[in-house]
Design an enzyme around this catalytic site. Structure first.
Site, PDB file in Angstrom:
ATOM      1  N   GLU A 121      -0.117  -4.862   0.266  1.00 53.57           N
ATOM      2  CA  GLU A 121      -0.772  -3.725   0.927  1.00 53.57           C
ATOM      3  C   GLU A 121      -2.148  -3.446   0.334  1.00 53.57           C
ATOM      4  OE1 GLU A 121       1.396   0.008   0.892  1.00 53.57           O
ATOM      5  OE2 GLU A 121      -0.037   0.867   2.297  1.00 53.57           O
TER       6      GLU A 121
ATOM      7  N   ASP B  91       4.993  -4.639  -0.756  1.00 56.10           N
ATOM      8  CA  ASP B  91       4.535  -3.249  -0.836  1.00 56.10           C
ATOM      9  C   ASP B  91       4.829  -2.768  -2.260  1.00 56.10           C
ATOM     10  OD1 ASP B  91       3.851  -0.628  -0.658  1.00 56.10           O
ATOM     11  OD2 ASP B  91       4.713  -0.340   1.330  1.00 56.10           O
TER      12      ASP B  91
ATOM     13  N   ILE C 286       4.303   0.075  -3.834  1.00 59.03           N
ATOM     14  CA  ILE C 286       5.027   1.360  -3.790  1.00 59.03           C
ATOM     15  C   ILE C 286       5.142   1.728  -2.317  1.00 59.03           C
ATOM     16  CG2 ILE C 286       5.156   3.789  -4.451  1.00 59.03           C
ATOM     17  CD1 ILE C 286       3.239   3.312  -6.731  1.00 59.03           C
ATOM     18  N   ASP C 287       6.344   1.737  -1.786  1.00 59.05           N
ATOM     19  CA  ASP C 287       6.521   2.242  -0.422  1.00 59.05           C
ATOM     20  C   ASP C 287       7.009   3.679  -0.560  1.00 59.05           C
ATOM     21  OD1 ASP C 287       6.507   1.750   2.483  1.00 59.05           O
ATOM     22  OD2 ASP C 287       8.580   2.395   2.262  1.00 59.05           O
TER      23      ASP C 287
ATOM     24  N   THR D  56       4.241   6.212  -1.167  1.00 62.53           N
ATOM     25  CA  THR D  56       3.247   6.669  -2.143  1.00 62.53           C
ATOM     26  C   THR D  56       3.104   8.195  -2.136  1.00 62.53           C
ATOM     27  OG1 THR D  56       2.054   4.601  -1.961  1.00 62.53           O
ATOM     28  CG2 THR D  56       0.815   6.440  -2.846  1.00 62.53           C
TER      29      THR D  56
ATOM     30  N   ASP E 220       5.856  -2.877   4.986  1.00 59.69           N
ATOM     31  CA  ASP E 220       6.848  -1.795   5.028  1.00 59.69           C
ATOM     32  C   ASP E 220       8.203  -2.306   5.546  1.00 59.69           C
ATOM     33  OD1 ASP E 220       4.885   0.254   4.428  1.00 59.69           O
ATOM     34  OD2 ASP E 220       4.242   0.167   6.521  1.00 59.69           O
TER      35      ASP E 220
END
Ligand code: 2AM
Ligand code: CA
Length: 285
Positions: A77, A104, A106-107, A109, A232
């Protein structure tokens, strides 16, 4: 893809071992960093956030993957410009790579920034456009969801199986409020208004990948959201398929890495779910 056709393992470690190692390391690191965000940047809007911890987590994962598999392609990302057009272009350009890692770091955030404990690291490996390995790690609950194509999905050794709910009426469903407030949010609100009275209840917890893992685990019976990105969705799509569920585009067509409007379910409710979402969007196209 059946088991005989799986690509050979390259290097000293298996793909799944590297994916688990990356997700666990990155997850532990972001957990330590919770509450210490120093540089909060806005991407497209005040609802679209990135921190130095998203970037650090992606670097950590990328370096580890490169160490083991230097010839594999990488899509993360934080390596892509904000916005739907740049995301679509990035996946269109990389999806045909022989091996593509889709990450990702950190999905969720927004949750991470606010200290709301629902976020994860999501890592998928695609072979010629098809996801073959998936890991989603929730460091706050120390839950590591893993799947390999043809071999099932597991959380800490326990096989994941989707829920048995037979109808929408019996189903707990999740969605998201998309960061894109011009196009995607109004559409999702229309669907929300239409679907809410038809299901047991709705949850909106702020991490698409973790919602997908929860569908795989049978904790939710369905999830939909508009305008998401490949990072995602890729890992969650394999977890759900391997747990016996279904993942499609919102028009019901089969899941590919380029799908942005996702419908995921236990399979049993899928056609009813897609039909109702389609009804909710009539006159919106
Ligand atoms: P993120 O935290 O990795 O950005 C919440 O509705 C879901 O939408 C989360 O999975 C979140 O992922 C994702 N999301 C947030 N901003 C987005 C954007 N601008 N475009 C697409 N998806 C986004
Ligand atoms: Ca992210």
């Amino acid at each position: 893809m059946n088991e005989e056709k799986l690509p050979p393992v390259v290097g000293s470690k298996s793909f799944i071992a590297v994916a688990i190692n990356c997700a666990a390391k990155a997850g532990e690191w972001i957990k330590i960093k919770l509450g210490s965000v120093e540089n909060l940047e806005l991407k497209c809007s005040s609802a679209d956030l990135v921190t130095e911890i998203d970037k650090g987590s992606e670097q950590l994962i990328k370096k580890l993957i490169r160490t083991h598999f230097p010839n594999h392609a990488f899509l993360g990302e934080e390596g892509v410009e904000p916005g739907a057009a740049a995301s679509s272009k990035a996946i269109a350009e990389t999806k045909d790579a022989e091996y593509l890692w889709i990450v990702d770091p950190i999905d969720g955030t927004t949750n991470f920034v606010h200290g709301f404990p629902f976020f994860c690291v999501s890592i998928a490996l695609a072979y010629k456009g098809e996801v073959i390995v998936a890991v989603i790690y929730d460091p706050m609950k120390d839950e590591l969801f893993v799947a390999e194509r043809g071999k099932g999905a597991y959380v800490h050794g326990k096989r994941l199986v989707v829920s048995q709910d037979a109808t929408l009426e019996q189903s707990l469903i999740a969605t998201g409020f998309p960061a894109d407030q011009i196009y995607a949010l109004p559409l999702n609100m229309k669907s929300l208004q239409h679907i809410a009275p038809k299901v047991r209840n709705i949850r909106v917890s702020g991490s698409a990948a973790l919602h997908m893992a929860y569908v795989a685990a049978g904790r939710l019976s369905g999830f939909w959201e508009m305008n998401l990105n490949s990072w995602d969705l890729a890992a969650g799509s394999l977890l759900i398929q391997e747990a016996g569920g279904m993942v499609t585009d919102i028009d019901g067509s089969h899941y590919t890495l380029e799908v942005r409007n996702i419908v995921a379910s236990n399979g049993t409710i899928h056609s009813q779910f897609v039909d109702e979402l389609q009804k909710s969007l009539q006159n919106s196209k």
